[in-house]
Design a protein around this motif. Structure first.
Motif, PDB file in Angstrom:
ATOM      1  N   ARG A   9      29.791  10.459  61.326  1.00  0.00           N
ATOM      2  CA  ARG A   9      28.876   9.439  61.118  1.00  0.00           C
ATOM      3  C   ARG A   9      28.246   9.188  59.882  1.00  0.00           C
ATOM      4  N   ALA A  10      27.981  10.324  59.158  1.00  0.00           N
ATOM      5  CA  ALA A  10      27.374   9.979  57.736  1.00  0.00           C
ATOM      6  C   ALA A  10      28.349   9.078  56.794  1.00  0.00           C
ATOM      7  N   LYS A  11      29.681   9.533  56.891  1.00  0.00           N
ATOM      8  CA  LYS A  11      30.639   8.750  56.231  1.00  0.00           C
ATOM      9  C   LYS A  11      30.697   7.337  56.367  1.00  0.00           C
ATOM     10  N   GLY A  12      30.692   7.293  57.972  1.00  0.00           N
ATOM     11  CA  GLY A  12      30.607   5.980  58.471  1.00  0.00           C
ATOM     12  C   GLY A  12      29.656   4.771  57.856  1.00  0.00           C
ATOM     13  N   TRP A  13      28.438   5.494  57.862  1.00  0.00           N
ATOM     14  CA  TRP A  13      27.287   4.588  57.206  1.00  0.00           C
ATOM     15  C   TRP A  13      27.579   4.200  55.712  1.00  0.00           C
ATOM     16  N   GLU A  14      27.919   5.410  55.189  1.00  0.00           N
ATOM     17  CA  GLU A  14      28.398   5.185  53.780  1.00  0.00           C
ATOM     18  C   GLU A  14      29.462   4.279  53.429  1.00  0.00           C
ATOM     19  N   LEU A  15      30.442   4.248  54.046  1.00  0.00           N
ATOM     20  CA  LEU A  15      31.536   3.504  53.923  1.00  0.00           C
ATOM     21  C   LEU A  15      30.975   1.961  54.310  1.00  0.00           C
ATOM     22  N   LEU A  16      30.281   1.921  55.458  1.00  0.00           N
ATOM     23  CA  LEU A  16      29.792   0.768  55.578  1.00  0.00           C
ATOM     24  C   LEU A  16      28.672  -0.182  54.779  1.00  0.00           C
ATOM     25  N   GLN A  17      28.080   0.587  53.951  1.00  0.00           N
ATOM     26  CA  GLN A  17      27.166   0.255  53.028  1.00  0.00           C
ATOM     27  C   GLN A  17      27.879  -0.330  51.494  1.00  0.00           C
ATOM     28  N   LYS A  18      29.073   0.397  51.532  1.00  0.00           N
ATOM     29  CA  LYS A  18      30.017  -0.097  50.343  1.00  0.00           C
ATOM     30  C   LYS A  18      30.430  -1.330  50.751  1.00  0.00           C
ATOM     31  N   LEU A  19      30.895  -1.653  51.843  1.00  0.00           N
ATOM     32  CA  LEU A  19      31.503  -2.886  52.338  1.00  0.00           C
ATOM     33  C   LEU A  19      30.826  -4.034  52.110  1.00  0.00           C
ATOM     34  N   ARG A  20      29.562  -3.709  52.396  1.00  0.00           N
ATOM     35  CA  ARG A  20      28.636  -4.729  52.541  1.00  0.00           C
ATOM     36  C   ARG A  20      27.836  -5.165  51.370  1.00  0.00           C
ATOM     37  N   LYS A  21      28.133  -4.417  50.167  1.00  0.00           N
ATOM     38  CA  LYS A  21      27.748  -4.936  48.945  1.00  0.00           C
ATOM     39  C   LYS A  21      28.272  -6.020  48.218  1.00  0.00           C
ATOM     40  N   SER A  22      27.722  -7.014  47.802  1.00  0.00           N
ATOM     41  CA  SER A  22      28.333  -7.983  47.188  1.00  0.00           C
ATOM     42  C   SER A  22      28.720  -7.778  45.965  1.00  0.00           C
ATOM     43  N   LYS A  23      29.798  -8.189  45.528  1.00  0.00           N
ATOM     44  CA  LYS A  23      30.810  -7.982  44.258  1.00  0.00           C
ATOM     45  C   LYS A  23      30.950  -9.414  43.565  1.00  0.00           C
ATOM     46  N   PRO A  24      30.286  -9.945  42.840  1.00  0.00           N
ATOM     47  CA  PRO A  24      30.375 -11.066  42.067  1.00  0.00           C
ATOM     48  C   PRO A  24      31.616 -11.102  41.434  1.00  0.00           C
ATOM     49  N   ASP A  25      32.047 -10.247  40.730  1.00  0.00           N
ATOM     50  CA  ASP A  25      33.512 -10.074  40.172  1.00  0.00           C
ATOM     51  C   ASP A  25      34.598  -9.988  40.831  1.00  0.00           C
ATOM     52  N   PRO A  26      35.473 -10.631  41.317  1.00  0.00           N
ATOM     53  CA  PRO A  26      36.715 -10.310  42.094  1.00  0.00           C
ATOM     54  C   PRO A  26      37.381  -9.099  41.699  1.00  0.00           C
ATOM     55  N   ASP A  27      37.625  -8.866  40.288  1.00  0.00           N
ATOM     56  CA  ASP A  27      38.382  -7.798  40.025  1.00  0.00           C
ATOM     57  C   ASP A  27      37.556  -6.557  40.070  1.00  0.00           C
ATOM     58  N   ASP A  28      36.137  -6.510  40.465  1.00  0.00           N
ATOM     59  CA  ASP A  28      35.634  -5.194  40.566  1.00  0.00           C
ATOM     60  C   ASP A  28      35.278  -5.128  42.098  1.00  0.00           C
ATOM     61  N   ASP A  29      35.896  -5.839  42.983  1.00  0.00           N
ATOM     62  CA  ASP A  29      35.444  -5.860  44.508  1.00  0.00           C
ATOM     63  C   ASP A  29      36.452  -4.983  45.072  1.00  0.00           C
ATOM     64  N   PRO A  30      36.089  -3.700  45.791  1.00  0.00           N
ATOM     65  CA  PRO A  30      36.953  -2.886  46.234  1.00  0.00           C
ATOM     66  C   PRO A  30      37.488  -3.551  47.564  1.00  0.00           C
ATOM     67  N   THR A  31      36.888  -4.470  47.964  1.00  0.00           N
ATOM     68  CA  THR A  31      37.169  -5.179  49.434  1.00  0.00           C
ATOM     69  C   THR A  31      38.227  -6.582  49.322  1.00  0.00           C
ATOM     70  N   ASN A  32      38.594  -6.389  47.679  1.00  0.00           N
ATOM     71  CA  ASN A  32      39.825  -7.636  47.479  1.00  0.00           C
ATOM     72  C   ASN A  32      41.172  -6.994  47.711  1.00  0.00           C
ATOM     73  N   TRP A  33      41.209  -6.919  48.898  1.00  0.00           N
ATOM     74  CA  TRP A  33      42.389  -6.186  49.425  1.00  0.00           C
ATOM     75  C   TRP A  33      43.729  -6.772  49.270  1.00  0.00           C
ATOM     76  N   LYS A  34      43.690  -8.277  49.305  1.00  0.00           N
ATOM     77  CA  LYS A  34      44.980  -8.865  48.951  1.00  0.00           C
ATOM     78  C   LYS A  34      45.343  -8.603  47.410  1.00  0.00           C
ATOM     79  N   ALA A  35      44.517  -8.757  46.527  1.00  0.00           N
ATOM     80  CA  ALA A  35      44.679  -8.313  45.124  1.00  0.00           C
ATOM     81  C   ALA A  35      45.101  -7.045  44.815  1.00  0.00           C
ATOM     82  N   ILE A  36      44.661  -5.856  45.671  1.00  0.00           N
ATOM     83  CA  ILE A  36      44.913  -4.552  45.586  1.00  0.00           C
ATOM     84  C   ILE A  36      46.147  -4.278  46.069  1.00  0.00           C
TER      85      ILE A  36
END
Length: 373
Positions: free
Chosen positions: A338-365
């Motif tokens: 559960r702790a890992k889940g909340w940590e990951l959720l927080q990472k996903l919800r953080k906005s990343k203005p730079d697409p090259d630095d966005d860990p959720t830009n899965w298509k580019a990855i």
């Protein structure tokens, strides 16, 4: 279970089977003629699963083709045991996939010639089944690699392609709280989240699902999906001639969550659990790479992934907390997960203005991985 067939979790109700090892041995002998030499309890969220090794010194005329690796006796929870159409669908989907070269458990007929029976255990009715044990290691127990995650995406895409040709009437109307489409119903259970910041985050995701996903559901491609591709349901083995850490995806187990739903949900669920075990959102792109090489993902469905993955995390966190509250002895739901889940959720919800630095830009990855591979 409501009159419309949907399932609702009831407070202070334990759905898991209550049975000891002696009771399991008696079931195996009475229903399948098996004299148990070795019995090991396996993981199970709300079912009970036992690996059984037969005593080779005791002849069993009831099973003519003996499984060389043993069996798994599955005792389903009392809620799911009410829907026998779904049980039949689970048995049929395994046989369907086996004939199409997918490694998965094979159901075994009991003394009555049936692939399941309903047994009274501690005053409640539970479906009991026997499956041939499939050898292999679980994904959670082997070294993680980019190659394995890519292969998992390929495997899931191939699985969905094969399941396009599988239909069962018992799944068309199935409703279950673990279905991703049931995220709006989490409002009933979110009270179990006591931390105000976490509750705010969960509510934000639930509301986003309501306005970003629900109105688009009719546009998405539907079919039968596994519904729970995670590190405890995926089998791996070593590649022939490879190193001791060179693993490949070998098969799939646990069809308890099969449903008639949306293929993009299958992908989102798979990506969620990969990111959960690594703690790194970028690894979702490796799954996407393997999936899209094998199966097309429309752009409009790709744009839903972040919301779907966030929603799966919230679903897991809320139902996990609720389950632990109702059944404190359920060791499957751990505070660490559960702790890992909340940590990951927080990472996903953080906005990343730079697409090259966005860990959720899965298509580019995914594209970057495919380019260097």
């Amino acid at each position: 279970m409501k009159e419309d067939g949907s399932q609702v979790l009831e407070p202070a109700t334990v759905y898991r089977p209550v049975i000891d090892h002696d009771g399991v041995k008696l079931l195996a002998e009475r229903l399948y003629g098996i004299s148990v030499l070795e019995l090991i309890e396996l993981n199970g969220y709300d079912d009970k699963n036992y690996k059984i090794i037969e005593d080779p010194n005791v002849k069993n005329p009831l099973i003519t083709h003996h499984s060389p690796h043993g069996y798994v006796l599955k005792i389903m929870n009392s809620m799911d045991s009410q829907n026998l159409d779904v049980v039949e669908a689970q048995n049929e989907i395994m046989n369907f996939l086996i004939t199409r070269s997918v490694t998965c458990p094979k159901p075994v007929r009991n003394i009555f010639g049936h692939l399941h029976s309903v047994e009274s255990i501690s005053g409640k009715n539970h479906v009991v089944r026997l499956l041939e044990y499939v050898p292999g290691e679980l994904l959670k127990d082997v070294p993680l690699s980019e190659s394995v995650f890519y292969q998992l995406g390929e495997f899931v895409a191939n699985l969905d392609n094969k399941l396009q040709n599988f239909n069962h009437s018992g799944l068309v109307s199935r409703e279950h709280i673990w279905m991703l489409s049931k995220v709006p119903e989490l409002d009933k259970y979110k009270y179990v989240i006591k931390d105000a910041d976490k509750l705010d985050l969960a509510e934000e995701v639930i509301e986003e699902f309501k306005y970003a996903i629900v109105p688009r559901l009719e546009e998405l491609e539907k079919g039968v999906i596994h519904g729970d591709v995670n590190e405890m349901n995926v089998l791996v083995d070593l590649k022939p001639g490879g190193s001791k850490s060179d693993y490949r995806i070998a098969g799939i187990i646990d069809f308890g969550d099969i449903q008639y739903s949306y293929y993009v949900f299958e992908l989102a669920i798979t990506m969620t659990y990969v990111m959960l075990i690594t703690g790194d959102p970028r690894t979702g792109g490796l799954v996407l790479a393997g999936y899209t090489v094998t199966r097309r993902l429309p752009d409009e469905e790709y744009r839903l992934l972040k919301t779907l993955i966030s929603s799966r995390l919230v679903q897991s966190l809320i139902i996990g907390a609720y389950t632990k509250e109702q059944d404190p002895n359920n060791t499957y739901v751990t505070s660490t997960e559960r702790a890992k889940g909340w940590e990951l959720l927080q990472k996903l919800r953080k906005s990343k203005p730079d697409p090259d630095d966005d860990p959720t830009n899965w298509k580019a990855i995914a594209n970057e991985f495919l380019t260097r591979s």
